[in-house]
Design an enzyme around this catalytic site. Structure first.
Site, PDB file in Angstrom:
ATOM      1  N   HIS A 168       0.975  -1.221  -0.066  1.00 43.90           N
ATOM      2  CA  HIS A 168      -0.152   0.017  -0.182  1.00 43.90           C
ATOM      3  C   HIS A 168       0.765   1.277  -0.068  1.00 43.90           C
ATOM      4  CE1 HIS A 168      -0.088  -0.081   4.708  1.00 43.90           C
ATOM      5  NE2 HIS A 168       0.934  -0.207   4.377  1.00 43.90           N
ATOM      6  N   HIS A 169       2.199   1.245  -0.056  1.00 44.78           N
ATOM      7  CA  HIS A 169       3.103   2.333   0.061  1.00 44.78           C
ATOM      8  C   HIS A 169       3.495   2.799  -1.381  1.00 44.78           C
ATOM      9  CE1 HIS A 169       3.062   3.028   4.254  1.00 44.78           C
ATOM     10  NE2 HIS A 169       3.633   1.803   4.514  1.00 44.78           N
ATOM     11  N   ALA A 170       3.324   1.837  -2.406  1.00 40.25           N
ATOM     12  CA  ALA A 170       3.672   2.158  -3.850  1.00 40.25           C
ATOM     13  C   ALA A 170       2.801   3.106  -4.192  1.00 40.25           C
ATOM     14  CB  ALA A 170       3.867   0.877  -4.431  1.00 40.25           C
ATOM     15  N   ASP A 194      -0.751   5.347   2.119  1.00 43.84           N
ATOM     16  CA  ASP A 194      -0.492   6.442   1.361  1.00 43.84           C
ATOM     17  C   ASP A 194      -0.568   6.294  -0.194  1.00 43.84           C
ATOM     18  OD1 ASP A 194       1.783   5.366   1.863  1.00 43.84           O
ATOM     19  OD2 ASP A 194       2.806   7.326   1.784  1.00 43.84           O
TER      20      ASP A 194
END
Length: 95
Positions: free
Chosen positions: A33-35, A76
């Site tokens: 979920h940060h990519a 993010d």
């Protein structure tokens, strides 16, 4: 690492398709979920949740997407990847 990440994205997409067919499915390998759209971040190279969401929408398999991210910090990258699509809603619950 890249091959592993590609399999991870494929696993998330397969799991989503199985959930649509059977009502429930689980994938413990996903969650990158940060990519972000144009760069990796936080040990995440490709955002499996965003790609799966966009594929299912493009195929007409779903009309809307809700990503509920329960982690110790914000998803993010997923929020950034999907922010311009009104059919997508992201919610991060973190402590």
């Amino acid at each position: 690492l890249i091959e592993r990440t590609q399999w991870e994205v494929a696993g998330t997409l397969l799991t989503a398709r199985l959930a649509l067919r059977h009502g429930l499915a689980v994938n413990t390998a996903g969650g990158t979920h940060h990519a972000q759209p144009d760069t990796g971040s936080g040990y995440c190279i490709i955002n499996d949740l965003a790609i799966t969401s966009k594929v299912l929408l493009a195929e007409g398999q779903v009309q809307r997407i809700a990503v509920v991210d329960c982690d110790v910090h914000q998803g993010d990258g997923t929020a950034l990847c999907l922010q311009d699509d009104p059919r997508c809603f992201t919610l991060s619950l973190h402590a």
